[in-house]
Design an enzyme around this catalytic site. Sequence first.
Site, PDB file in Angstrom:
ATOM      1  N   LEU A 157      10.920 -71.526 -17.179  1.00 42.30           N
ATOM      2  CA  LEU A 157      11.528 -71.982 -15.633  1.00 42.30           C
ATOM      3  C   LEU A 157      11.307 -70.674 -14.856  1.00 42.30           C
ATOM      4  CD1 LEU A 157      14.871 -73.286 -16.693  1.00 42.30           C
ATOM      5  CD2 LEU A 157      12.755 -74.535 -16.247  1.00 42.30           C
ATOM      6  N   ALA A 158      10.576 -70.910 -13.742  1.00 41.66           N
ATOM      7  CA  ALA A 158      10.120 -69.864 -13.035  1.00 41.66           C
ATOM      8  C   ALA A 158      10.006 -70.461 -11.435  1.00 41.66           C
ATOM      9  CB  ALA A 158       8.751 -69.410 -13.336  1.00 41.66           C
TER      10      ALA A 158
ATOM     11  N   GLY B 178      12.775 -70.847  -9.455  1.00 46.32           N
ATOM     12  CA  GLY B 178      13.837 -70.177  -8.598  1.00 46.32           C
ATOM     13  C   GLY B 178      13.320 -68.983  -7.343  1.00 46.32           C
TER      14      GLY B 178
ATOM     15  N   ARG C  69      19.004 -62.780  -5.294  1.00 43.75           N
ATOM     16  CA  ARG C  69      19.692 -61.687  -5.340  1.00 43.75           C
ATOM     17  C   ARG C  69      18.905 -60.459  -5.429  1.00 43.75           C
ATOM     18  NH1 ARG C  69      23.181 -64.351 -10.466  1.00 43.75           N
ATOM     19  NH2 ARG C  69      21.305 -65.802 -10.240  1.00 43.75           N
TER      20      ARG C  69
ATOM     21  N   THR D 149      18.402 -75.615 -12.341  1.00 45.68           N
ATOM     22  CA  THR D 149      17.493 -75.541 -13.869  1.00 45.68           C
ATOM     23  C   THR D 149      17.310 -77.118 -14.371  1.00 45.68           C
ATOM     24  OG1 THR D 149      19.547 -75.158 -14.833  1.00 45.68           O
ATOM     25  CG2 THR D 149      18.167 -73.100 -14.158  1.00 45.68           C
TER      26      THR D 149
ATOM     27  N   GLY E  88      26.757 -68.253 -17.441  1.00 41.57           N
ATOM     28  CA  GLY E  88      27.541 -69.319 -17.808  1.00 41.57           C
ATOM     29  C   GLY E  88      28.127 -69.024 -19.292  1.00 41.57           C
TER      30      GLY E  88
ATOM     31  N   ASN F 110     -22.002 -25.889 -11.626  1.00 36.74           N
ATOM     32  CA  ASN F 110     -20.802 -25.184 -10.926  1.00 36.74           C
ATOM     33  C   ASN F 110     -20.704 -25.425  -9.713  1.00 36.74           C
ATOM     34  OD1 ASN F 110     -18.264 -23.508 -11.868  1.00 36.74           O
ATOM     35  ND2 ASN F 110     -19.044 -22.801  -9.868  1.00 36.74           N
TER      36      ASN F 110
HETATM   37  C1  UD1 Z   1      21.251 -69.388 -15.996  1.00 31.32           C
HETATM   38  C2  UD1 Z   1      22.308 -70.744 -16.310  1.00 31.32           C
HETATM   39  C3  UD1 Z   1      23.420 -69.772 -17.169  1.00 31.32           C
HETATM   40  C4  UD1 Z   1      22.950 -68.695 -17.972  1.00 31.32           C
HETATM   41  C5  UD1 Z   1      21.797 -67.918 -17.306  1.00 31.32           C
HETATM   42  C6  UD1 Z   1      21.278 -67.045 -18.160  1.00 31.32           C
HETATM   43  C7  UD1 Z   1      21.979 -72.702 -15.531  1.00 31.32           C
HETATM   44  C8  UD1 Z   1      22.676 -73.725 -14.524  1.00 31.32           C
HETATM   45  N1  UD1 Z   1      22.769 -71.673 -15.571  1.00 31.32           N
HETATM   46  O1  UD1 Z   1      22.119 -69.045 -14.794  1.00 31.32           O
HETATM   47  O2  UD1 Z   1      24.322 -70.665 -17.781  1.00 31.32           O
HETATM   48  O3  UD1 Z   1      24.078 -68.166 -18.552  1.00 31.32           O
HETATM   49  O4  UD1 Z   1      21.115 -68.498 -16.855  1.00 31.32           O
HETATM   50  O5  UD1 Z   1      20.404 -66.012 -17.778  1.00 31.32           O
HETATM   51  O6  UD1 Z   1      21.081 -73.088 -15.933  1.00 31.32           O
HETATM   52  N2  UD1 Z   1      15.049 -71.878 -11.942  1.00 31.32           N
HETATM   53  C9  UD1 Z   1      13.996 -72.985 -11.853  1.00 31.32           C
HETATM   54  N3  UD1 Z   1      14.570 -74.124 -11.034  1.00 31.32           N
HETATM   55  C10 UD1 Z   1      15.705 -73.828 -10.133  1.00 31.32           C
HETATM   56  C11 UD1 Z   1      16.692 -72.862 -10.453  1.00 31.32           C
HETATM   57  C12 UD1 Z   1      16.297 -71.904 -11.516  1.00 31.32           C
HETATM   58  O7  UD1 Z   1      13.041 -73.251 -12.358  1.00 31.32           O
HETATM   59  O8  UD1 Z   1      15.891 -74.752  -9.299  1.00 31.32           O
HETATM   60  C13 UD1 Z   1      14.669 -70.808 -12.720  1.00 31.32           C
HETATM   61  C14 UD1 Z   1      14.652 -69.576 -12.073  1.00 31.32           C
HETATM   62  O9  UD1 Z   1      13.419 -69.168 -11.627  1.00 31.32           O
HETATM   63  C15 UD1 Z   1      15.195 -68.589 -13.394  1.00 31.32           C
HETATM   64  C16 UD1 Z   1      15.901 -69.575 -14.402  1.00 31.32           C
HETATM   65  O10 UD1 Z   1      15.526 -70.858 -14.131  1.00 31.32           O
HETATM   66  O11 UD1 Z   1      13.906 -68.278 -14.129  1.00 31.32           O
HETATM   67  C17 UD1 Z   1      17.267 -69.241 -13.909  1.00 31.32           C
HETATM   68  O12 UD1 Z   1      17.684 -69.452 -13.089  1.00 31.32           O
HETATM   69  P1  UD1 Z   1      19.048 -68.625 -12.307  1.00 31.32           P
HETATM   70  O13 UD1 Z   1      19.172 -69.023 -11.048  1.00 31.32           O
HETATM   71  O14 UD1 Z   1      18.582 -67.158 -12.541  1.00 31.32           O
HETATM   72  O15 UD1 Z   1      20.267 -69.009 -13.074  1.00 31.32           O
HETATM   73  P2  UD1 Z   1      21.507 -68.253 -13.625  1.00 31.32           P
HETATM   74  O16 UD1 Z   1      22.288 -68.236 -12.393  1.00 31.32           O
HETATM   75  O17 UD1 Z   1      21.022 -66.881 -14.008  1.00 31.32           O
HETATM   76 CA    CA Z   2      19.127 -65.682 -14.049  1.00 28.58          CA
END
Ligand code: UD1
Ligand code: CA
Length: 477
Positions: A11-12, A14, A18, A84, A146, A383
């Site tokens: 998953l990449a 997001g 932050r 996610t 979570g 040199n």
């Molecule tokens: C997520 C988990 C949380 C867990 C934490 C661990 C969910 C809802 N929550 O939260 O339970 O404790 O990871 O690190 O899954 N991403 C996508 N598409 C999106 C949103 C995110 O691909 O629409 C990717 C982001 O790029 C990232 C990963 O998913 O690599 C996690 O997303 P992030 O927003 O960091 O989730 P957390 O709030 O950390």
């Molecule tokens: Ca995260």
Amino acid sequence: MPARTLAVVVLAAGQGTRMKSATPKVLHRLAGLPLIQHVLESSAALEPEHLVAVVRHERDLVVTSIVETTPTALIVDQDDVPGTGRAVEQAVEALPADFDGDVVVVSADVPFLDHGTLRGLLEQHREEAAAATLLSAVLPDATGYGRVVRLASGDVERIVEHKDATDAERALREINSGTYAFTVAALRAQLPRVGSANAQNEKYVTDVVGLLTGAGEKVAARAVDETWRLEGINDRVQLAVAARRLNDRIVEHWQREGVSIVDPQTTWIDRDVALSPDVELLPGTQLKGATYVAAGAVVGPDTTLVDTEVGEGAVVKRTDATLAVIGARASVGPFSYLRPGTTLGEGGKIGTFVETKNAEIGAGSKVPHLSYIGDTEVGTDSNIGAGTITANYDGVSKHRTEVGSNVRTGSHNVFVAPVRIGDGAYSGAGTVVRKDVPAGALALSIAPQRNASGWVEANRPGTAAAEAAARAERTTD
Ligand code: UD1
Ligand code: CA
């Protein structure tokens, strides 16, 4: 029974809000590698039939990084539905319709997750024939993660996101790492049922857990002891903490391989650096990219080497070098600046306040002091005098300077390129070398010095200089 087939979903997509960065979070670097590359590496080590990467934010930049190392990855573009859960749903849709194996889901922002931990997750998931198995960890401070909610029986019930949790749930310290193994059947059945009525209005993959247990399916949680392996990077504080931790491990690894590291706190070594036994690294040394240091070399203090090779027994002191090759037993620094394309032969020297670029300096040749040597080839055992400048740029094009072997050039020369200085030639101090110098010749371009006797007393009467001159004349009389 043949092992079930495997897909890994990274998953990449997001934004990484932050981080407050123009660079997508998953491309921020840790030990020289983008976060996502750490995760792709441990994912690929599982040898999945399908490796899917879900992208959206700055997708072109992220995809470029992915295909550099993992050209076979299946790229999936996430649509407008955030979360996610949607990311995993679209990844599953991109798998072949007849795929009926397991899906391991990892986040690109969890860089310490190693192959062994992932393998353990998958093995337990398969042994227990679970619909889903998640990696969890018990953390002293679970803020932001979570939480794993368990039934009185101890079985996993569901996951609740920090932002949606009650105070009692927030007191739970077992966190969801965001790393899971699912059967694809479980995902296909439950993801369409996941809504987005939550604090973030997102479709959470974590909701699949509660839906599965509600449907009577088995969900297991595998608690990991090395809890730091599951830490996610969401902001720059966490990135710096992670960088420190990874560096400590890399430093310790090289110490155990026979490298002396005087000050681990100020020595930074990228993941792809290679070092030989009996290398000594002095405080304030940064070794970046694909730098290699051979046995017995001493690097530092206060030295940064990027993609640079250092030969056996060389000494590199207070130096900044990029894409340079430093020969065995050569000496560099203090205060040298080696730009790309510098090669220094065995036993050669690049000394104090010397800048080089595209410069091949042969074995035993020396550029000891205060010089700029660019677009230049120097033979062996020559040199170059102090304060020499290669005038390589005429304002339009760059030109080359060629210096032969066993050449001795005087101090404060300018080599006006293109120009060639033959083997065994000499040049006088202050020479501006505009024409080729044949082998064995002495080049002189300066006007002969003329002394106007008595000039100071005649033109600066009454000054301290004039009085000193008068005194000197009396004593020599
Ligand atoms: C997520 C988990 C949380 C867990 C934490 C661990 C969910 C809802 N929550 O939260 O339970 O404790 O990871 O690190 O899954 N991403 C996508 N598409 C999106 C949103 C995110 O691909 O629409 C990717 C982001 O790029 C990232 C990963 O998913 O690599 C996690 O997303 P992030 O927003 O960091 O989730 P957390 O709030 O950390
Ligand atoms: Ca995260």
